[in-house]
Design a protein around this motif. Structure first.
Motif, PDB file in Angstrom:
ATOM      1  N   THR A 140       6.684  43.257  55.484  1.00  0.00           N
ATOM      2  CA  THR A 140       7.125  42.795  56.887  1.00  0.00           C
ATOM      3  C   THR A 140       8.914  42.353  56.661  1.00  0.00           C
ATOM      4  OG1 THR A 140       6.181  40.825  56.126  1.00  0.00           O
ATOM      5  CG2 THR A 140       5.051  42.346  57.512  1.00  0.00           C
ATOM      6  N   ASP A 141       8.890  42.293  55.525  1.00  0.00           N
ATOM      7  CA  ASP A 141      10.664  41.608  54.949  1.00  0.00           C
ATOM      8  C   ASP A 141      10.370  40.551  55.530  1.00  0.00           C
ATOM      9  OD1 ASP A 141      11.952  44.313  54.602  1.00  0.00           O
ATOM     10  OD2 ASP A 141      11.889  44.716  56.492  1.00  0.00           O
ATOM     11  N   GLY A 142       9.533  39.450  55.135  1.00  0.00           N
ATOM     12  CA  GLY A 142       9.234  37.654  55.403  1.00  0.00           C
ATOM     13  C   GLY A 142       9.910  38.018  57.281  1.00  0.00           C
ATOM     14  N   THR A 143       9.603  38.971  57.907  1.00  0.00           N
ATOM     15  CA  THR A 143       9.266  38.083  59.400  1.00  0.00           C
ATOM     16  C   THR A 143       8.117  38.119  59.371  1.00  0.00           C
ATOM     17  OG1 THR A 143      11.091  40.378  59.798  1.00  0.00           O
ATOM     18  CG2 THR A 143       9.962  39.579  61.398  1.00  0.00           C
ATOM     19  N   PRO A 144       8.015  36.554  60.429  1.00  0.00           N
ATOM     20  CA  PRO A 144       6.555  36.534  61.457  1.00  0.00           C
ATOM     21  C   PRO A 144       5.643  37.783  61.911  1.00  0.00           C
ATOM     22  CG  PRO A 144       8.271  34.381  61.197  1.00  0.00           C
ATOM     23  CD  PRO A 144       9.219  35.940  60.597  1.00  0.00           C
ATOM     24  N   VAL A 145       4.949  36.862  61.271  1.00  0.00           N
ATOM     25  CA  VAL A 145       3.664  38.356  62.412  1.00  0.00           C
ATOM     26  C   VAL A 145       2.850  37.272  63.351  1.00  0.00           C
ATOM     27  CG1 VAL A 145       3.801  39.511  60.576  1.00  0.00           C
ATOM     28  CG2 VAL A 145       2.055  38.309  60.523  1.00  0.00           C
ATOM     29  N   HIS A 146       2.736  38.489  64.171  1.00  0.00           N
ATOM     30  CA  HIS A 146       1.662  38.265  65.457  1.00  0.00           C
ATOM     31  C   HIS A 146      -0.002  38.618  64.801  1.00  0.00           C
ATOM     32  CE1 HIS A 146       5.222  36.789  68.143  1.00  0.00           C
ATOM     33  NE2 HIS A 146       5.978  37.661  67.760  1.00  0.00           N
ATOM     34  N   LEU A 147      -0.667  37.665  65.047  1.00  0.00           N
ATOM     35  CA  LEU A 147      -2.183  37.999  63.779  1.00  0.00           C
ATOM     36  C   LEU A 147      -3.006  38.350  65.366  1.00  0.00           C
ATOM     37  CD1 LEU A 147      -4.065  39.004  61.786  1.00  0.00           C
ATOM     38  CD2 LEU A 147      -4.145  36.372  61.553  1.00  0.00           C
ATOM     39  N   ILE A 148      -3.876  38.868  65.876  1.00  0.00           N
ATOM     40  CA  ILE A 148      -4.988  39.669  66.763  1.00  0.00           C
ATOM     41  C   ILE A 148      -5.962  39.138  65.681  1.00  0.00           C
ATOM     42  CG2 ILE A 148      -5.524  40.631  68.300  1.00  0.00           C
ATOM     43  CD1 ILE A 148      -1.994  40.828  68.005  1.00  0.00           C
ATOM     44  N   GLU A 149      -7.168  38.891  65.793  1.00  0.00           N
ATOM     45  CA  GLU A 149      -8.705  39.883  65.540  1.00  0.00           C
ATOM     46  C   GLU A 149      -9.567  40.047  66.089  1.00  0.00           C
ATOM     47  OE1 GLU A 149     -12.751  38.179  62.912  1.00  0.00           O
ATOM     48  OE2 GLU A 149     -11.164  37.017  63.572  1.00  0.00           O
ATOM     49  N   VAL A 150      -9.673  40.997  66.586  1.00  0.00           N
ATOM     50  CA  VAL A 150     -10.817  41.407  67.804  1.00  0.00           C
ATOM     51  C   VAL A 150     -12.130  42.039  67.119  1.00  0.00           C
ATOM     52  CG1 VAL A 150     -11.228  43.966  68.430  1.00  0.00           C
ATOM     53  CG2 VAL A 150      -9.189  43.625  68.206  1.00  0.00           C
ATOM     54  N   GLY A 151     -13.078  40.937  68.065  1.00  0.00           N
ATOM     55  CA  GLY A 151     -13.987  40.711  67.832  1.00  0.00           C
ATOM     56  C   GLY A 151     -14.501  39.888  67.166  1.00  0.00           C
ATOM     57  N   ALA A 152     -13.564  38.496  67.482  1.00  0.00           N
ATOM     58  CA  ALA A 152     -13.328  37.254  67.084  1.00  0.00           C
ATOM     59  C   ALA A 152     -14.548  35.850  67.230  1.00  0.00           C
ATOM     60  CB  ALA A 152     -12.476  36.760  67.329  1.00  0.00           C
ATOM     61  N   SER A 153     -15.746  36.678  68.021  1.00  0.00           N
ATOM     62  CA  SER A 153     -16.669  36.171  68.104  1.00  0.00           C
ATOM     63  C   SER A 153     -16.464  34.539  67.942  1.00  0.00           C
ATOM     64  CB  SER A 153     -17.381  36.365  66.906  1.00  0.00           C
ATOM     65  OG  SER A 153     -19.089  35.287  67.065  1.00  0.00           O
ATOM     66  N   ALA A 154     -16.280  33.307  66.681  1.00  0.00           N
ATOM     67  CA  ALA A 154     -16.076  31.912  66.914  1.00  0.00           C
ATOM     68  C   ALA A 154     -14.543  31.625  66.276  1.00  0.00           C
ATOM     69  CB  ALA A 154     -17.165  30.845  66.496  1.00  0.00           C
ATOM     70  N   GLY A 155     -14.562  33.104  65.974  1.00  0.00           N
ATOM     71  CA  GLY A 155     -13.152  33.072  64.666  1.00  0.00           C
ATOM     72  C   GLY A 155     -12.552  31.990  63.637  1.00  0.00           C
ATOM     73  N   LEU A 156     -14.424  32.120  62.620  1.00  0.00           N
ATOM     74  CA  LEU A 156     -14.162  31.602  61.885  1.00  0.00           C
ATOM     75  C   LEU A 156     -13.121  32.332  61.101  1.00  0.00           C
ATOM     76  CD1 LEU A 156     -18.321  30.468  61.966  1.00  0.00           C
ATOM     77  CD2 LEU A 156     -16.233  29.681  62.206  1.00  0.00           C
TER      78      LEU A 156
END
Length: 356
Positions: A140-156
């Motif tokens: 990613t060359d140090g570029t901040p990423v957008h993180l998405i979790e599919v099926g996150a439930s409660a986000g733990l």
């Protein structure tokens, strides 16, 4: 016998309970599953779930949920999560207790089975997410990423940056966190530095039915999906729930096939995005799998996409040093090439890095 099975409308549900090998660490559920397999009324109750849901997980999750509410019934005597010295589940007494319980609480069980989803938030799977992020950092060359979790439930799992980790003899993360995860390290493949992670521009969970970890009933449902014998898992879940409840990540309700294309259009063009799912795709109905995958791929329409997943069995051709049964932690980069980063226990009790 073949004709009898072919004409049995309950056949698929019956087969799931007759061969409930998935309950590797729950002798109680393996025993009770055989009772369900031989009882048409229990099978009809178990069949009231949504398409794609594992009937064994959903049925026993509902039974466990009602028991955890504190109801007074003889079935509780067989559950290690309810009593310190549970009665043995083998024999007629446990089966009779299960039948009696399901008759007494049919309304409550039907409500849970028909409305809830199998949304086990294995806190340990946050290690798989952290592993994947550490691996893709150089790309990613140090570029901040957008993180998405599919099926996150409660986000733990999205609390991966709030936990402490021990992998083999190496420690990572927050050593003072109330959530400490440990995994055995197998093989001689290189373990990435799990403390060197990409910066995160945004975090979002997506789930068909998001769980509010601050809600008593929602939290009980997630606890109910933990098998009764798994006391350590229950303690981890409790600690992680308290930690995440204080500052829960945003979770958007909806079908990934619909939500993800909308999300893709809202992300800044050209900025990298990472999507993660673990034990989610396995619950997607077969007829909807192509739409699910297309939804994830849409995230790469206007920016580089890394697709991290923990769903599949590993390729037998992988150069492994262990013959333990596990799952593949796969990463597909923006170039479309998929590689297996590690083979892991489904609950991340051990990790075997692959030598790539």
């Amino acid at each position: 016998m073949t004709d009898k099975i072919a004409n049995d409308p309950r056949a698929s549900i019956r087969n799931a309970f007759a061969d409930a090998r998935e309950f590797t660490t729950s002798p109680l559920y393996r025993s009770l599953a055989r009772v369900v397999a031989e009882d048409d009324a229990l099978l009809d109750l178990a069949a009231r779930g949504r398409a794609g849901q594992y009937p064994t997980f959903l049925f026993f999750g509902a039974v466990h949920h009602v028991l955890l509410s504190g109801v007074d019934h003889p079935l509780a005597a067989f559950f290690p999560s309810r009593v310190a010295d549970p009665a043995p589940a083998e024999g007629q007494a446990a089966g009779a207790a299960l039948r009696s319980f399901c008759a007494a609480y049919e309304w409550e069980l039907t409500s849970l089975i028909s409305s809830r989803l199998v949304q086990t938030n294995q806190v340990q799977r946050s290690l798989a997410l952290r592993y994947g992020l550490a691996t893709l950092l150089p790309e990613t060359d140090g570029t901040p990423v957008h993180l998405i979790e599919v099926g996150a439930s409660a986000g733990l799992n999205l609390g991966y940056d709030r936990y402490g980790y021990t992998v083999g003899a190496q420690r990572f993360g927050n050593p003072d966190s109330p959530v400490q995860l440990a995994a055995e390290l197998l093989g001689d493949g290189p373990l990435p530095d799990l403390d060197t992670l990409p910066k995160v521009a945004s975090v979002l969970g997506v789930d068909l039915n998001p769980i509010d970890i601050r809600d008593v009933e929602d939290r009980r449902w997630l606890e109910a999906l933990i098998w009764p014998e798994n006391h350590d898992q229950r303690r981890l879940f409790s600690a992680a729930s308290e930690l995440i409840a204080a500052d829960a990540p945003p979770i958007r309700a909806g079908d990934a096939a619909v939500v993800l294309p909308e999300l893709a259009a809202s992300l800044p063009a050209g900025e990298p995005r990472v999507v993660y799912h673990s034990g989610t795709r396995m619950h997607v109905p077969a007829h909807h799998l192509d739409a699910f995958d297309a939804g994830i791929e849409s995230l790469g329409a206007d920016g580089p996409l890394w697709w991290l997943s923990l769903e599949d069995a590993p390729d037998p051709a992988l150069p492994r040093s262990s013959d333990r049964f596990g799952a593949a932690l796969n990463l597909r980069g923006p170039d479309g090439e998929r590689r297996t980063l590690a083979v892991v226990d489904g609950h991340l009790r051990w990790v075997e890095p692959m030598p790539w």
